[in-house]
Design an enzyme around this catalytic site. Sequence first.
Site, PDB file in Angstrom:
ATOM      1  CD  GLU A  79      -2.051   2.969  -3.412  1.00 11.87           C
ATOM      2  OE1 GLU A  79      -3.045   3.566  -3.826  1.00 11.87           O
ATOM      3  OE2 GLU A  79      -1.519   2.023  -2.187  1.00 11.87           O
ATOM      4  CG  ASP A 113      -1.633   1.133   1.293  1.00 11.59           C
ATOM      5  OD1 ASP A 113      -2.970   0.492   0.289  1.00 11.59           O
ATOM      6  OD2 ASP A 113      -2.052   2.015   2.058  1.00 11.59           O
TER       7      ASP A 113
HETATM    8  C1  GLC Z   1      -4.010   3.206  -0.795  1.00 11.20           C
HETATM    9  C2  GLC Z   1      -5.462   1.825  -0.571  1.00 11.20           C
HETATM   10  C3  GLC Z   1      -5.929   3.461   0.028  1.00 11.20           C
HETATM   11  C4  GLC Z   1      -5.854   4.026   1.181  1.00 11.20           C
HETATM   12  C5  GLC Z   1      -5.227   4.550   1.657  1.00 11.20           C
HETATM   13  C6  GLC Z   1      -4.371   4.468   2.720  1.00 11.20           C
HETATM   14  O1  GLC Z   1      -4.579   3.972  -1.457  1.00 11.20           O
HETATM   15  O2  GLC Z   1      -5.899   1.078  -1.733  1.00 11.20           O
HETATM   16  O3  GLC Z   1      -7.895   2.477  -0.308  1.00 11.20           O
HETATM   17  O4  GLC Z   1      -7.451   4.124   1.786  1.00 11.20           O
HETATM   18  O5  GLC Z   1      -3.648   3.512   0.664  1.00 11.20           O
HETATM   19  O6  GLC Z   1      -4.142   2.840   3.270  1.00 11.20           O
END
Ligand code: GLC
Length: 534
Positions: free
Chosen positions: A269, A206
């Site tokens: 991500e 994440d």
């Molecule tokens: C990422 C996740 C999202 C979350 C954020 C904070 O972007 O995909 O859903 O709110 O991180 O953890």
Amino acid sequence: MVRQTLKEYRWWETGVIYQIYPRSFQDSNADGVGDLFGIESRLDYLAGLGIDAIWLSPIYPSPMADFGYDVADYCGIDRMFGNLGTFDRLLAAVHARGLKILLDFVPNHSSDQHPWFVESRRSREAPKRDWYIWRDPAPDGGPPNNWISDFGGSSWQWDAITGQYYLHAFLKEQPDLNWRHPDLRDAVMRSLQFWFDRGVDGFRIDVLWHIIKDADLRDNPLNAAWSPDQTERDRLIQVHSTDQPEAHEVAAEFRAMADRYGDRVLIGEICLPDERLARWFGTEDRPQVHLPVNFHLIECAWNADSLRSVIADYEASLPEFGWPNWVFGSHDAPRIAARVGTAQARVAAMLLLTLRGTPTLYQGDEIGIGNVVIPPNRVRDPQDLRQPGLGIGRDRSRTPMPWDDSANAGFSTVDPWLPLNDDWRVRNVATQDKDSQSLLSLYRSLLLLRRKHTPLTIGNFAFIDSARSVLAFVRQHDDQRLLVTLNLSDQTQTFSPPSNTVITKVLCSTTTLRPFDGMLAPNEGLILQLKEQH
Ligand code: GLC
């Protein structure tokens, strides 16, 4: 290294990943929220669909302020989803079907209920104080710098107990961890090990590009192009709060750990433009993540010109050893069918599954769930609740999976935590399963074609000339060539294969399968087999 055969590629290069949002996949215990038993009960569906790996959004113990992205224990399972026993069962069942399982790993921040933060907050002298980022107020008593949370408002939360502010890039219930602290680093690394030892095949990490902040916490510059229809976060350019050089070092450590376990995968991500995104591959000697997530298709305007340049630029940005990946949807982004409409959603499916690189499908996109309007009294997404009216709500992509036309769409025996898509009685898995023309059937055919035709997985990629609103490219491996041609418009288009080639077979059409006649019907995508003409 030039690789010749499919066997030389790793599973995450040739495979297709399917993202499950566990709260909304399948409820098994009548609480209106999905769970691990529920997922297990749907594995035959996933195996039948033809995907290779599932990625589960967070299932760890959590107060659910951000629906699991606020983790209170990195080595457990939230009671709402099951327990370690049910997880092990699921893992075994996934592996028994020849599938892989990836977990979501949330290392940038924990929950404010995590015992580490509870201890850190207790006093300035607490041993774990510096596992989080605490600072004195600015001289005027306000926050230490100008950073804005991704969910709106200051990134700093005043804590009266110890008279300091703590940093949170997201909700105040999600304090950022201090990755400059060696003990914190070790502790989080051990949690990765915990799951690798249990047998998980990898992680989606994440907000990886957030993980370390500027050592001096300098103010971010103002974004001169900001307008009030944008989120508060966009008022600033996140120069000092994200994508720091030291964060790449952390990614390389994650990778070294994963590599010790063999054939595992790390997906990062990372929302950055091409050149900065590509750096997250690291180098061949010191690699970082296997797949830095490429969100460009989500952001791209839906026309052939924009798609062509986004695809070409991304391909050109990849290091020689870097493997591409593509995604159209997630639990954060608007639904693809809502963006491009039902007819073009079929074209999008064909594009996603024929581009060079690993595709990730998001649950529900395979049946074309479109725009779901969430009544104001049912909005649950904290980002939407904090910045209403901007149309950034994420609940619309998190609605429960409609399995059939029975009560609550077969998702649960009780009213689900979020409403279903309005058209669930007709748009559900069972209905589309029976219909050979459905989007679900198209996804299945496309996934089968990927398995059967090596050019679609490991073949090289080249655009070919076509009419303005047509996107056409060839995937080639050895002497096998497949041509993909996609009509992005609702008008009939003519199309001719490159000179010195002939079309020998039409393998798939998003509309009606028929012999190739030089025409693309409105909203039609075709996969054609090509042969050189001597
Ligand atoms: C990422 C996740 C999202 C979350 C954020 C904070 O972007 O995909 O859903 O709110 O991180 O953890």
